[in-house]
Design a protein around this motif. Structure first.
Motif, PDB file in Angstrom:
ATOM      1  N   TRP A  35      -4.154   2.066   9.028  1.00  0.00           N
ATOM      2  CA  TRP A  35      -4.846   2.863   8.016  1.00  0.00           C
ATOM      3  C   TRP A  35      -4.971   2.002   6.756  1.00  0.00           C
ATOM      4  O   TRP A  35      -3.991   1.416   6.302  1.00  0.00           O
ATOM      5  N   TYR A  36      -6.187   1.934   6.241  1.00  0.00           N
ATOM      6  CA  TYR A  36      -6.479   1.281   4.970  1.00  0.00           C
ATOM      7  C   TYR A  36      -6.988   2.339   3.999  1.00  0.00           C
ATOM      8  O   TYR A  36      -7.403   3.427   4.382  1.00  0.00           O
ATOM      9  N   ARG A  37      -7.006   1.962   2.719  1.00  0.00           N
ATOM     10  CA  ARG A  37      -7.649   2.804   1.731  1.00  0.00           C
ATOM     11  C   ARG A  37      -8.365   1.934   0.708  1.00  0.00           C
ATOM     12  O   ARG A  37      -8.016   0.771   0.505  1.00  0.00           O
ATOM     13  N   GLN A  38      -9.368   2.527   0.074  1.00  0.00           N
ATOM     14  CA  GLN A  38     -10.168   1.779  -0.891  1.00  0.00           C
ATOM     15  C   GLN A  38     -10.631   2.687  -2.010  1.00  0.00           C
ATOM     16  O   GLN A  38     -11.083   3.812  -1.765  1.00  0.00           O
ATOM     17  N   THR A  39     -10.491   2.177  -3.236  1.00  0.00           N
ATOM     18  CA  THR A  39     -11.033   2.851  -4.412  1.00  0.00           C
ATOM     19  C   THR A  39     -12.168   2.001  -4.965  1.00  0.00           C
ATOM     20  O   THR A  39     -12.224   0.781  -4.725  1.00  0.00           O
ATOM     21  N   PRO A  40     -13.077   2.612  -5.727  1.00  0.00           N
ATOM     22  CA  PRO A  40     -14.243   1.877  -6.243  1.00  0.00           C
ATOM     23  C   PRO A  40     -13.832   0.636  -7.034  1.00  0.00           C
ATOM     24  O   PRO A  40     -12.944   0.691  -7.888  1.00  0.00           O
ATOM     25  N   GLY A  41     -14.465  -0.470  -6.735  1.00  0.00           N
ATOM     26  CA  GLY A  41     -14.223  -1.703  -7.454  1.00  0.00           C
ATOM     27  C   GLY A  41     -13.006  -2.477  -7.009  1.00  0.00           C
ATOM     28  O   GLY A  41     -12.700  -3.534  -7.570  1.00  0.00           O
ATOM     29  N   LYS A  42     -12.293  -1.975  -5.996  1.00  0.00           N
ATOM     30  CA  LYS A  42     -11.087  -2.652  -5.517  1.00  0.00           C
ATOM     31  C   LYS A  42     -11.230  -3.017  -4.051  1.00  0.00           C
ATOM     32  O   LYS A  42     -12.021  -2.432  -3.319  1.00  0.00           O
ATOM     33  N   GLN A  43     -10.433  -3.989  -3.639  1.00  0.00           N
ATOM     34  CA  GLN A  43     -10.424  -4.378  -2.235  1.00  0.00           C
ATOM     35  C   GLN A  43      -9.735  -3.315  -1.395  1.00  0.00           C
ATOM     36  O   GLN A  43      -8.876  -2.573  -1.884  1.00  0.00           O
ATOM     37  N   ARG A  44     -10.121  -3.295  -0.148  1.00  0.00           N
ATOM     38  CA  ARG A  44      -9.475  -2.374   0.780  1.00  0.00           C
ATOM     39  C   ARG A  44      -8.008  -2.773   0.943  1.00  0.00           C
ATOM     40  O   ARG A  44      -7.685  -3.950   1.113  1.00  0.00           O
ATOM     41  N   GLU A  45      -7.128  -1.769   0.889  1.00  0.00           N
ATOM     42  CA  GLU A  45      -5.679  -2.011   0.906  1.00  0.00           C
ATOM     43  C   GLU A  45      -5.080  -1.492   2.211  1.00  0.00           C
ATOM     44  O   GLU A  45      -5.347  -0.340   2.603  1.00  0.00           O
ATOM     45  N   LEU A  46      -4.265  -2.301   2.865  1.00  0.00           N
ATOM     46  CA  LEU A  46      -3.562  -1.863   4.077  1.00  0.00           C
ATOM     47  C   LEU A  46      -2.437  -0.919   3.684  1.00  0.00           C
ATOM     48  O   LEU A  46      -1.550  -1.292   2.910  1.00  0.00           O
ATOM     49  N   VAL A  47      -2.464   0.268   4.237  1.00  0.00           N
ATOM     50  CA  VAL A  47      -1.492   1.302   3.886  1.00  0.00           C
ATOM     51  C   VAL A  47      -0.376   1.374   4.928  1.00  0.00           C
ATOM     52  O   VAL A  47       0.803   1.433   4.570  1.00  0.00           O
ATOM     53  N   ALA A  48      -0.746   1.387   6.203  1.00  0.00           N
ATOM     54  CA  ALA A  48       0.260   1.547   7.254  1.00  0.00           C
ATOM     55  C   ALA A  48      -0.277   0.989   8.565  1.00  0.00           C
ATOM     56  O   ALA A  48      -1.489   1.028   8.820  1.00  0.00           O
ATOM     57  N   THR A  49       0.636   0.497   9.377  1.00  0.00           N
ATOM     58  CA  THR A  49       0.336  -0.050  10.703  1.00  0.00           C
ATOM     59  C   THR A  49       1.311   0.523  11.713  1.00  0.00           C
ATOM     60  O   THR A  49       2.495   0.714  11.406  1.00  0.00           O
ATOM     61  N   ILE A  50       0.816   0.798  12.895  1.00  0.00           N
ATOM     62  CA  ILE A  50       1.690   1.120  14.019  1.00  0.00           C
ATOM     63  C   ILE A  50       1.295   0.223  15.181  1.00  0.00           C
ATOM     64  O   ILE A  50       0.121   0.175  15.577  1.00  0.00           O
ATOM     65  N   THR A  51       2.258  -0.531  15.695  1.00  0.00           N
ATOM     66  CA  THR A  51       1.976  -1.446  16.797  1.00  0.00           C
ATOM     67  C   THR A  51       1.828  -0.674  18.105  1.00  0.00           C
ATOM     68  O   THR A  51       2.120   0.525  18.183  1.00  0.00           O
ATOM     69  N   ARG A  52       1.425  -1.374  19.136  1.00  0.00           N
ATOM     70  CA  ARG A  52       1.275  -0.714  20.425  1.00  0.00           C
ATOM     71  C   ARG A  52       2.612  -0.222  20.963  1.00  0.00           C
ATOM     72  O   ARG A  52       2.656   0.686  21.796  1.00  0.00           O
ATOM     73  N   ASN A  53       3.702  -0.823  20.470  1.00  0.00           N
ATOM     74  CA  ASN A  53       5.040  -0.405  20.889  1.00  0.00           C
ATOM     75  C   ASN A  53       5.658   0.636  19.967  1.00  0.00           C
ATOM     76  O   ASN A  53       6.820   0.993  20.142  1.00  0.00           O
ATOM     77  N   GLY A  54       4.905   1.063  18.948  1.00  0.00           N
ATOM     78  CA  GLY A  54       5.386   2.111  18.065  1.00  0.00           C
ATOM     79  C   GLY A  54       6.141   1.630  16.843  1.00  0.00           C
ATOM     80  O   GLY A  54       6.701   2.448  16.108  1.00  0.00           O
ATOM     81  N   VAL A  55       6.157   0.326  16.598  1.00  0.00           N
ATOM     82  CA  VAL A  55       6.790  -0.187  15.389  1.00  0.00           C
ATOM     83  C   VAL A  55       5.872   0.120  14.200  1.00  0.00           C
ATOM     84  O   VAL A  55       4.659  -0.103  14.269  1.00  0.00           O
TER      85      VAL A  55
END
Length: 114
Positions: A35-55
């Protein structure tokens, strides 16, 4: 691969929202989801990751408040967002990468009022 995100909306500070992202295709269980998020004028920010193994991995700004999970049987990744703050206001995108290609959902707006 097509990604369909939903669940955004308007919430007061301190409230909660649950975002969902459904993926088409057969690769879901073998890839990490983000999941990423982005606000106007800013780069897209990585919020959370879940690996295929659930990490799970979280940005410092959301750790302890957001939870990412996945249901491989439903090709779905969830972002549970609690204790939301105005600075969490953004368009949220689900994302994955596979065999050198990057895929994005259409984005869902989250607005947190103070």
């Amino acid at each position: 691969v097509q990604l369909q995100a939903s669940g955004g909306g308007l919430v007061q500070a301190g409230g909660s929202l649950r975002l969902s992202c459904v993926a088409s295709g057969s690769i879901f269980s073998s890839v990490a989801m983000n999941w990423y998020r982005q606000t106007p004028g800013k780069q897209r920010e990585l919020v959370a990751t879940i690996t295929r193994n659930g990490v799970t991995i979280y940005a410092d700004s959301v750790r302890g408040r957001f939870t990412i999970s996945r249901d491989n049987a439903k090709n779905t990744v969830i972002l549970q967002m609690n204790s939301l703050q105005p600075e969490d206001t953004a368009v949220y995108y689900c994302n994955t990468r596979s065999y050198g290609s990057t895929y994005w959902g259409q984005g869902t707006q989250v607005t947190v009022s103070s």
